[in-house]
Design an enzyme around this catalytic site. Structure first.
Site, PDB file in Angstrom:
ATOM      1  N   GLU A   1      -1.652 -18.282  -1.349  1.00  9.30           N
ATOM      2  CA  GLU A   1      -2.579 -17.444  -2.109  1.00  9.30           C
ATOM      3  C   GLU A   1      -2.634 -17.869  -3.584  1.00  9.30           C
ATOM      4  O   GLU A   1      -2.595 -17.045  -4.485  1.00  9.30           O
ATOM      5  CB  GLU A   1      -2.194 -15.969  -1.993  1.00  9.30           C
ATOM      6  CG  GLU A   1      -2.221 -15.476  -0.563  1.00  9.30           C
ATOM      7  CD  GLU A   1      -2.001 -13.982  -0.412  1.00  9.30           C
ATOM      8  OE1 GLU A   1      -1.244 -13.419  -1.215  1.00  9.30           O
ATOM      9  OE2 GLU A   1      -2.577 -13.392   0.513  1.00  9.30           O
TER      10      GLU A   1
ATOM     11  N   ASP B   1      -0.457 -10.287   8.393  1.00 10.86           N
ATOM     12  CA  ASP B   1      -0.079  -9.668   7.134  1.00 10.86           C
ATOM     13  C   ASP B   1       0.165  -8.166   7.226  1.00 10.86           C
ATOM     14  O   ASP B   1      -0.684  -7.382   6.818  1.00 10.86           O
ATOM     15  CB  ASP B   1      -1.189  -9.931   6.106  1.00 10.86           C
ATOM     16  CG  ASP B   1      -0.748  -9.584   4.707  1.00 10.86           C
ATOM     17  OD1 ASP B   1       0.427  -9.253   4.537  1.00 10.86           O
ATOM     18  OD2 ASP B   1      -1.586  -9.645   3.793  1.00 10.86           O
TER      19      ASP B   1
ATOM     20  N   GLU C   1       0.478  -0.750   2.350  1.00 15.06           N
ATOM     21  CA  GLU C   1      -0.752  -1.434   1.950  1.00 15.06           C
ATOM     22  C   GLU C   1      -1.846  -1.276   3.003  1.00 15.06           C
ATOM     23  O   GLU C   1      -3.010  -1.060   2.668  1.00 15.06           O
ATOM     24  CB  GLU C   1      -0.455  -2.924   1.712  1.00 15.06           C
ATOM     25  CG  GLU C   1      -1.680  -3.757   1.421  1.00 15.06           C
ATOM     26  CD  GLU C   1      -1.359  -5.240   1.187  1.00 15.06           C
ATOM     27  OE1 GLU C   1      -0.181  -5.618   1.227  1.00 15.06           O
ATOM     28  OE2 GLU C   1      -2.316  -6.003   0.966  1.00 15.06           O
TER      29      GLU C   1
HETATM   30  O1  GCW Z   1      -0.092  -8.565   1.951  1.00 13.42           O
HETATM   31  C1  GCW Z   1      -0.527  -9.517   1.056  1.00 13.42           C
HETATM   32  C2  GCW Z   1      -0.893  -8.732  -0.152  1.00 13.42           C
HETATM   33  C3  GCW Z   1      -0.648  -9.461  -1.436  1.00 13.42           C
HETATM   34  C4  GCW Z   1       0.760 -10.037  -1.413  1.00 13.42           C
HETATM   35  C5  GCW Z   1       0.871 -11.011  -0.270  1.00 13.42           C
HETATM   36  C6  GCW Z   1       2.261 -11.597  -0.115  1.00 13.42           C
HETATM   37  C7  GCW Z   1       2.344 -10.285  -3.175  1.00 13.42           C
HETATM   38  O2  GCW Z   1      -2.233  -8.322  -0.052  1.00 13.42           O
HETATM   39  O3  GCW Z   1      -0.815  -8.531  -2.473  1.00 13.42           O
HETATM   40  O4  GCW Z   1       1.119 -10.637  -2.618  1.00 13.42           O
HETATM   41  O5  GCW Z   1       0.571 -10.366   0.936  1.00 13.42           O
HETATM   42  O6  GCW Z   1       3.014 -11.088   0.714  1.00 13.42           O
HETATM   43  O7  GCW Z   1       2.594 -12.545  -0.792  1.00 13.42           O
END
Ligand code: GCW
Length: 724
Positions: A310, A384, A412
């Site tokens: 990311e 995720d 989240e």
């Molecule tokens: O779940 C996603 C989130 C990001 C997060 C990423 C990760 C810290 O949307 O906000 O970043 O995973 O785990 O690195």
């Protein structure tokens, strides 16, 4: 009554209610209310008569203070400790080395079993007296034992025949905070970060101590304080001083501190022109950084790194592998026994392959290439932290690498801190999942605790749900997720049912009229959220960026894998992500047995159907329903489940304080509103493809699809800040 008088009464009520609430929830599961049942407290009063507690180190003294505080609150009277061990002690809290020989010899086998952090708690007869013995090999075992003893008392357990030997099955039991230096919290829904960087190091907020107590009480022994989307500044001397203060507070509770390390720190704060892990100057920079940190924090845990994921920098920026990056840091902390935690949550915008496959593809070839003090941290599922995911295929696929698991405690994708969702149910489902990498001993829990293949480092991390809210976690029931995470990190085989019951009794009351219905409500709450958000294996259909509410229609984001449409693939022919051989073939990353189970429609669990298969709307499920009908009915079931949570909550009103009752009642009202929003928005959208009527029993949507699409939430909490 005059208007003035009404106003006066209302404001008086508000003040009272604010005062009541100020305390409400802050004590977490450590409230220790005075025991009302005299038959129980009589036994405890006898035990508390003549107590010897070993003192003399920071951790032992903490244990003594905890015990004193707990006894005084539970028994409602002052507590003294004896200064020497004698024959008439009623409770002995002492390390093995300090016990009389006849006692320590009696438990040799137990002491050998419990290692560094375990404890024994036994009621024995000695010289004709009943004595309760709490002992351990090391100080920290004593502290954990004290918390356990207090918990047993808090929940009214008989101690006269207690015979308990307990030790953690996992070494690193860790909270990962995603807290930024400006005190915002990425994916945080309980206020701001509890780390007050501006007032540190001089000002020690009492919250830091209460935080450490809470963690120690559930066995958490490591924390990383800042976001994995890391800011290099935390590695500068100014912040090191602040972190040192926190580390000093946490040390008395057996908790080590880790830094999140930004891979490009040598450039950003070190003045180098590269962060290439094979560059000698870069290596030197990290070596001396490690030395500097250990100079201040001798028991510093090590680094936690998110790299090449990311947009975060990493070794691949220099054409190096994850192993080369991790090993450079591992060498820097090795002289001090430090650990590098390297995250496997990677996917790239340049890779058009199924996102679910990318971590496995990048990491499996590196098995065996990581140094001994590196542990690879893998999220529970391949995408995720969704309401439900199948296990991550990496578990058990890197037998020559230490692998730890990462769960997300902050919600989240599970309703933020507004929805009551008991996550240990989700954690348990993943931990119990079979990888089938061996005939026996290869569940995820067994991979993580080293049963599958003995590991140098075993660990479990949870992304924290803690913030400045008075009750720490926003939703009072979100405390149970913090609690449950700690419990499962200690023992990944514990049942979520036991955890729910323990937590409820410690937090609210032992009254079975409250505990039983609410325990059931908690246990069902996870399936409810799956049903009203992502039934039948649907995933990642959340609105963009903030992930608040549904957004299955979102399709215009630059990276394909950020678009919900990428995940559900709905069209007139059907819905779902084909991960079989005819699609992305992600199933081939699992063991042969799982590949067959997931790949075959006859055996693929209904819960994962649309995770692995793209199916026509008319597809007939085993229960005789068509896919479309079943999906609609599941969304409705989720809403119905929240309705029934509300009914249950109303039924326990007599057993709670008004503020305690009202708080959850209000939150459940929001949860119901949002569950309906999910149902209506998703079904209306998918209906544009299926072109079918809603089946009988599914409520008519309350609004139009255009309306749901028009909803915007620019200030939804927890969004990633712009500089990341
Ligand atoms: O779940 C996603 C989130 C990001 C997060 C990423 C990760 C810290 O949307 O906000 O970043 O995973 O785990 O690195």
């Amino acid at each position: 009554m005059t208007n003035k008088r009404v106003l006066f009464l209302v404001s008086l009520w508000c003040i009272n209610c604010a005062l009541g609430q100020a305390k409400e929830g802050y004590d977490l599961w450590l409230g220790y209310s005075k025991i009302q049942d005299s038959s129980i407290s009589e036994e405890y009063l006898e035990i508390a008569q003549y107590v010897y507690v070993q003192e003399g180190t920071a951790v032992l003294d903490t244990a003594g203070e905890e015990l004193k505080n707990g006894f005084e609150k539970l028994l409602g009277r002052p507590q003294d400790f004896a200064t020497i061990l004698t024959n008439s002690n009623t409770l002995i809290v002492s390390k093995r080395e300090n016990l009389a020989l006849n006692l320590s010899d009696r438990f040799t086998a137990d002491f050998d079993e419990i290692g560094r952090e375990g404890y024994i708690l036994k009621s024995i007869q000695s010289n004709g007296n009943s004595v309760l013995i709490l002992s351990a090999n090391e100080d920290i075992g004593i502290l954990y034992g004290v918390f356990r003893l207090l918990h047993l008392m808090q929940t009214g357990q008989k101690l006269s025949s207690i015979n308990l030997v307990d030790a953690p099955k996992i070494d690193l039991r860790m909270l990962n905070h995603w807290d930024n230096l400006d005190r915002t919290v990425e994916r945080g829904y309980a206020g701001f970060s509890i780390w007050n960087w501006q007032k540190l190091p001089e000002y020690i907020d009492p919250r830091y101590i209460d935080y450490a107590r809470a963690n120690a009480s559930i066995g958490i022994n490591a924390v990383s304080l800042t976001n994995v989307n890391a800011n290099a500044l935390v590695l500068t001397p100014m912040y090191l001083k602040k972190v040192t203060t926190l580390a000093n507070v946490f040390r008395s509770y057996g908790i080590k501190v880790f830094f999140t390390a930004r891979f490009s720190a040598p450039v950003e704060i070190g003045g180098l022109d590269t962060a290439d892990p094979l560059d000698v100057n870069v290596q030197e920079w990290w070596n001396s950084k490690a030395k500097e940190i250990y100079g201040e924090i001798p028991d510093f845990g090590g680094f936690l790194v998110k790299a090449n994921s990311e947009g975060q920098p990493g070794p691949q920026n220099y054409d190096r592998t994850h192993a080369e990056g991790a090993n450079m840091l591992a060498k820097a902390v090795k002289p001090f026994n430090g650990t590098v935690i390297w995250r496997a949550f990677v996917y790239s915008e340049h890779d058009s392959d199924d996102r679910a496959k990318q971590a496995y593809a990048e990491f499996v070839p590196l098995d065996g290439k990581f140094l001994e003090n590196v542990v690879v941290q893998t999220k529970n599922g391949p995408i995720d932290f969704q309401p439900r995911e199948p296990l991550h295929p990496l578990f058990g696929a890197m037998p020559n690498t230490s692998q730890m698991i990462e769960f997300q405690i902050t919600q989240e994708y599970l309703g933020f801190s507004t929805h009551l969702v008991f996550l240990p149910k989700l954690f348990e489902e993943v931990l119990d999942s079979e990888t089938y990498r061996k005939e026996k001993g290869s569940t995820v829990a067994e991979v993580v605790d080293g049963t599958f293949k003995s590991k140098r480092i075993t660990g479990m991390a949870g992304v924290a749900n803690i913030g400045t809210d008075l009750n720490w976690t926003g939703h009072p029931f979100a405390q149970a997720n913090w609690y449950g995470f700690g419990k499962l990190a200690w023992n990944p085989y514990l049942s979520s049912e036991t955890i729910a019951e323990e937590w409820l009794r410690a937090t609210y009351t032992n009254n079975p009229k409250f505990v039983e219905p609410i325990r059931e409500m908690m246990l069902n709450s996870r399936e409810a959220v799956v049903n009203y958000m992502n039934p039948l294996g649907l995933h990642h259909i959340f609105d963009t960026g903030h992930h608040y509410g549904p957004g299955p229609w979102v399709s215009e984001l630059s990276r394909p894998a950020w678009n919900p449409t990428y995940y559900h693939n709905a069209d007139v022919n059907g819905i779902g992500f084909d991960r079989t051989a005819s699609g992305s073939n992600a199933i081939a990353q699992y063991s042969r047995t799982l590949e067959k189970i997931f790949g075959n429609l006859e055996t693929c669990p209904k819960e994962y159907l649309l995770w692995f298969h793209h199916l026509p709307w008319d597809y007939k499920l085993k229960n005789g329903e068509t896919l479309w009908n079943e999906m609609a009915l599941k969304y409705q079931e989720g809403v119905d489940q929240v309705e029934s949570m509300i009914t249950t909550w109303k039924s326990i009103k007599p057993y709670l304080k008004r503020t305690q009752y009202e708080e959850v009642a209000m939150l459940l009202t929001i949860q119901l509103k949002e569950a309906k929003w999910w149902r209506d928005a998703c079904l209306l959208y998918f209906q544009t493809f299926s072109k079918k009527e809603l089946p009988l029993g599914v409520d008519k949507p309350s609004n139009s699809l255009d309306y749901f699409k028009s909803l915007k939430f620019p200030f939804a909490p927890g969004t990633r800040p712009r500089w990341n």
